[in-house]
Design a protein around this motif. Structure first.
Motif, PDB file in Angstrom:
ATOM      1  N   THR A 110      -1.402  13.767  45.755  1.00 14.28           N
ATOM      2  CA  THR A 110      -0.077  13.934  46.486  1.00 14.28           C
ATOM      3  C   THR A 110       1.043  15.101  45.364  1.00 14.28           C
ATOM      4  O   THR A 110       1.769  15.734  45.849  1.00 14.28           O
ATOM      5  CB  THR A 110       0.733  12.572  46.416  1.00 14.28           C
ATOM      6  N   GLY A 111       0.855  14.622  44.067  1.00 16.51           N
ATOM      7  CA  GLY A 111       1.728  15.535  43.320  1.00 16.51           C
ATOM      8  C   GLY A 111       1.511  17.159  43.673  1.00 16.51           C
ATOM      9  O   GLY A 111       2.411  17.955  43.669  1.00 16.51           O
ATOM     10  N   ALA A 112       0.027  17.464  43.553  1.00 18.43           N
ATOM     11  CA  ALA A 112      -0.405  18.747  43.624  1.00 18.43           C
ATOM     12  C   ALA A 112      -0.141  19.436  45.101  1.00 18.43           C
ATOM     13  O   ALA A 112       0.408  20.517  45.085  1.00 18.43           O
ATOM     14  CB  ALA A 112      -1.952  18.785  43.384  1.00 18.43           C
ATOM     15  N   LEU A 113      -0.292  18.600  45.980  1.00 19.95           N
ATOM     16  CA  LEU A 113       0.136  18.981  47.503  1.00 19.95           C
ATOM     17  C   LEU A 113       1.665  19.365  47.339  1.00 19.95           C
ATOM     18  O   LEU A 113       2.299  20.319  48.066  1.00 19.95           O
ATOM     19  CB  LEU A 113      -0.269  17.826  48.418  1.00 19.95           C
ATOM     20  N   VAL A 114       2.520  18.292  46.986  1.00 21.59           N
ATOM     21  CA  VAL A 114       4.171  18.749  47.035  1.00 21.59           C
ATOM     22  C   VAL A 114       4.449  19.739  46.111  1.00 21.59           C
ATOM     23  O   VAL A 114       5.296  20.506  46.555  1.00 21.59           O
ATOM     24  CB  VAL A 114       4.788  17.392  46.625  1.00 21.59           C
ATOM     25  N   LEU A 115       3.833  19.878  45.033  1.00 16.68           N
ATOM     26  CA  LEU A 115       4.173  20.995  43.982  1.00 16.68           C
ATOM     27  C   LEU A 115       3.692  22.435  45.009  1.00 16.68           C
ATOM     28  O   LEU A 115       4.589  23.154  44.947  1.00 16.68           O
ATOM     29  CB  LEU A 115       3.326  20.885  42.802  1.00 16.68           C
ATOM     30  N   PHE A 116       2.491  22.398  45.190  1.00 17.30           N
ATOM     31  CA  PHE A 116       2.202  23.593  45.970  1.00 17.30           C
ATOM     32  C   PHE A 116       3.024  24.245  47.045  1.00 17.30           C
ATOM     33  O   PHE A 116       3.284  25.298  47.207  1.00 17.30           O
ATOM     34  CB  PHE A 116       0.831  23.536  46.406  1.00 17.30           C
ATOM     35  N   ALA A 117       3.305  23.085  47.984  1.00 11.89           N
ATOM     36  CA  ALA A 117       3.892  23.363  49.264  1.00 11.89           C
ATOM     37  C   ALA A 117       5.429  23.848  48.650  1.00 11.89           C
ATOM     38  O   ALA A 117       6.010  24.352  49.326  1.00 11.89           O
ATOM     39  CB  ALA A 117       4.062  22.222  49.903  1.00 11.89           C
ATOM     40  N   ALA A 118       5.960  22.968  47.763  1.00  7.85           N
ATOM     41  CA  ALA A 118       7.470  23.536  47.580  1.00  7.85           C
ATOM     42  C   ALA A 118       7.444  24.961  46.781  1.00  7.85           C
ATOM     43  O   ALA A 118       8.237  25.394  47.102  1.00  7.85           O
ATOM     44  CB  ALA A 118       7.757  22.425  46.141  1.00  7.85           C
ATOM     45  N   VAL A 119       6.538  25.347  46.097  1.00 10.78           N
ATOM     46  CA  VAL A 119       6.268  26.650  45.327  1.00 10.78           C
ATOM     47  C   VAL A 119       6.314  27.727  46.479  1.00 10.78           C
ATOM     48  O   VAL A 119       7.243  28.618  46.707  1.00 10.78           O
ATOM     49  CB  VAL A 119       5.081  26.919  44.666  1.00 10.78           C
ATOM     50  N   GLN A 120       5.443  27.438  47.494  1.00 11.64           N
ATOM     51  CA  GLN A 120       5.372  28.423  48.662  1.00 11.64           C
ATOM     52  C   GLN A 120       6.831  28.484  49.483  1.00 11.64           C
ATOM     53  O   GLN A 120       7.220  29.502  49.928  1.00 11.64           O
ATOM     54  CB  GLN A 120       4.356  27.964  49.479  1.00 11.64           C
ATOM     55  N   MET A 121       7.333  27.256  49.865  1.00 11.81           N
ATOM     56  CA  MET A 121       8.621  27.412  50.613  1.00 11.81           C
ATOM     57  C   MET A 121       9.767  27.829  50.094  1.00 11.81           C
ATOM     58  O   MET A 121      10.513  28.647  50.611  1.00 11.81           O
ATOM     59  CB  MET A 121       8.630  25.696  51.185  1.00 11.81           C
ATOM     60  N   MET A 172       9.133  16.541  41.739  1.00 11.56           N
ATOM     61  CA  MET A 172       7.807  17.505  42.137  1.00 11.56           C
ATOM     62  C   MET A 172       8.376  18.611  42.791  1.00 11.56           C
ATOM     63  O   MET A 172       8.074  19.826  42.642  1.00 11.56           O
ATOM     64  CB  MET A 172       6.589  16.737  42.609  1.00 11.56           C
ATOM     65  N   ALA A 173       9.287  18.373  43.795  1.00 11.42           N
ATOM     66  CA  ALA A 173       9.639  19.491  44.592  1.00 11.42           C
ATOM     67  C   ALA A 173      10.681  20.553  43.981  1.00 11.42           C
ATOM     68  O   ALA A 173      10.570  21.550  43.903  1.00 11.42           O
ATOM     69  CB  ALA A 173      10.551  19.120  45.821  1.00 11.42           C
ATOM     70  N   ILE A 174      11.423  19.967  42.914  1.00 16.11           N
ATOM     71  CA  ILE A 174      12.238  20.435  42.155  1.00 16.11           C
ATOM     72  C   ILE A 174      11.307  21.465  41.196  1.00 16.11           C
ATOM     73  O   ILE A 174      11.743  22.713  40.888  1.00 16.11           O
ATOM     74  CB  ILE A 174      13.136  19.590  41.119  1.00 16.11           C
ATOM     75  N   SER A 175      10.412  20.919  40.380  1.00 16.37           N
ATOM     76  CA  SER A 175       9.192  21.387  39.690  1.00 16.37           C
ATOM     77  C   SER A 175       8.780  22.505  40.439  1.00 16.37           C
ATOM     78  O   SER A 175       8.658  23.736  39.970  1.00 16.37           O
ATOM     79  CB  SER A 175       8.223  20.612  39.269  1.00 16.37           C
ATOM     80  N   GLY A 176       8.592  22.401  41.759  1.00 13.68           N
ATOM     81  CA  GLY A 176       7.793  23.553  42.625  1.00 13.68           C
ATOM     82  C   GLY A 176       8.684  24.749  42.718  1.00 13.68           C
ATOM     83  O   GLY A 176       8.350  25.966  42.651  1.00 13.68           O
ATOM     84  N   CYS A 177      10.093  24.442  43.128  1.00  9.78           N
ATOM     85  CA  CYS A 177      10.991  25.513  43.416  1.00  9.78           C
ATOM     86  C   CYS A 177      11.227  26.400  42.067  1.00  9.78           C
ATOM     87  O   CYS A 177      11.639  27.446  42.003  1.00  9.78           O
ATOM     88  CB  CYS A 177      12.406  24.652  43.880  1.00  9.78           C
ATOM     89  N   LYS A 321       4.630  38.271  45.884  1.00  7.08           N
ATOM     90  CA  LYS A 321       3.465  38.522  45.195  1.00  7.08           C
ATOM     91  C   LYS A 321       3.209  36.978  44.411  1.00  7.08           C
ATOM     92  O   LYS A 321       4.328  36.713  43.741  1.00  7.08           O
ATOM     93  CB  LYS A 321       3.554  39.430  44.409  1.00  7.08           C
ATOM     94  N   LEU A 322       2.173  36.219  44.707  1.00  6.32           N
ATOM     95  CA  LEU A 322       2.145  35.126  43.738  1.00  6.32           C
ATOM     96  C   LEU A 322       1.669  35.543  42.363  1.00  6.32           C
ATOM     97  O   LEU A 322       0.841  36.507  42.262  1.00  6.32           O
ATOM     98  CB  LEU A 322       0.812  34.193  44.475  1.00  6.32           C
TER      99      LEU A 322
END
Length: 322
Positions: A110-121, A172-177, A321-322
């Motif tokens: 769950t953590g990896a999914l939320v992180l990755f999606a937050a980064v992309q979004m 985790m969303a804050i982390s991803g952003c 670019k990632l």
């Protein structure tokens, strides 16, 4: 990190695969160290973050030194100035501290999914703010991904404690952003390895300030409050916890980033974006194998919806670019 000669297909495949595994390993290492299912966690989140960033800085400094020696250049004070920025270092720290505290509450997948999606979004949103207008396929992909998130959050499953699931996801969303912003700041940098290395080094004063603040708060708060989840403000360090933090910082972060930047010299932006869809999948498998977690049907469905939506956006048009 630029390369004088093109990578062979075998080398490109190797660097890419190891880098993706390293990214996923960060989630596994963090979860092993911080799991609140243990009577006494191996390490507290602030100490894990401090050791991770410090060991990552040391590893990247070593890699920069080796690269400079190979290219017959120097790492004097003046050469450090163009690489990275203090804003990037702040975002890197926010990513790391949010990541650590979130994994007290979330399972690996769950953590990896939320992180990755937050980064992309977040990167897609920032691209929109900068003037890019989404086409129909990108809009559809974004809506699908957000629908998947809604389905993930609604029943609050796939986490270690249902009452704290939203808190963990927000962290985790804050982390991803923060990581998304960090990535955009480094877009187009001539020497990404050096920029990342100096950004890690610049986090050290922030880390020291964080440790001082945690020490101060731990002295002011009652013992029960310090030990409670999700506060975990009391210092708690074990040899195993330190080792996991070093593995996360030096290997999964330091070496992982270096290999990824090496692989990027042979990957298109589209390919790099699509390949990163594998990171939550690899992390989920790692959580099952090494942490003993169970994957629910609900989480698998949510992950499929979210990743499919992101894949639609990426396939429509890569604007960052990632």
């Amino acid at each position: 990190m630029a390369s004088a000669t093109p990578l062979s297909r075998t080398a490109l495949t190797f660097y890419t695969l190891v880098a993706l595994i390293a990214f996923a390993a960060n989630s596994v290492f963090c979860r092993l160290a911080l799991s609140n299912e243990q009577a006494v966690p191996l390490i507290d989140p602030s100490s894990f973050t401090a050791i991770r960033l410090a060991s990552g800085a040391l590893m990247l400094a070593l890699l920069m030194r080796l690269t400079s020696t190979k290219n017959r250049t120097t790492l004097d004070k003046s050469s450090a100035q163009p690489h990275g920025s203090y804003l990037a270092a702040v975002l890197l720290f926010v990513y790391a501290i949010g990541f650590s505290y979130a994994y007290v509450l979330l399972d690996t997948a769950t953590g990896a999914l939320v992180l990755f999606a937050a980064v992309q979004m977040s990167m897609m949103l920032m691209s929109y703010i900068q003037g890019h207008r989404l086409n129909r396929l990108e809009i559809l992909g974004a809506l699908v991904a957000f629908a998947g998130f809604g389905y993930l959050v609604w029943p609050s499953v796939g986490v270690t404690n249902g009452e704290l699931s939203i808190s963990g996801m927000v962290l985790m969303a804050i982390s991803g952003c923060a990581w998304g912003g960090y990535t955009l700041l480094g877009k187009g940098t001539a020497k990404p390895l050096f920029a990342t290395g100096y950004n890690f080094i610049r986090t050290i004063p922030i880390v020291l300030l964080m440790l001082a603040l945690v020490w101060l708060l731990s002295g002011l708060m009652p013992v029960d409050a310090m030990q409670s989840t999700p506060a975990r403000l009391a210092f708690n360090v074990s040899a195993q916890g330190v080792l996991l933090a070093i593995l996360s910082g030096a290997l999964a972060s330091g070496v992982g980033y270096a290999l990824w930047y090496r692989a990027l010299s042979g990957l298109s932006a589209n390919h790099a974006a699509v390949l990163q869809l594998l990171v939550p999948v690899i992390a989920a498998v790692g959580g099952v194998i090494f942490v003993g977690e169970q994957l629910s049907v609900h989480l698998i469905i949510c992950a499929s919806i979210i990743l499919f939506g992101i894949a639609l956006v990426i396939s429509a048009k890569t604007t960052y670019k990632l």
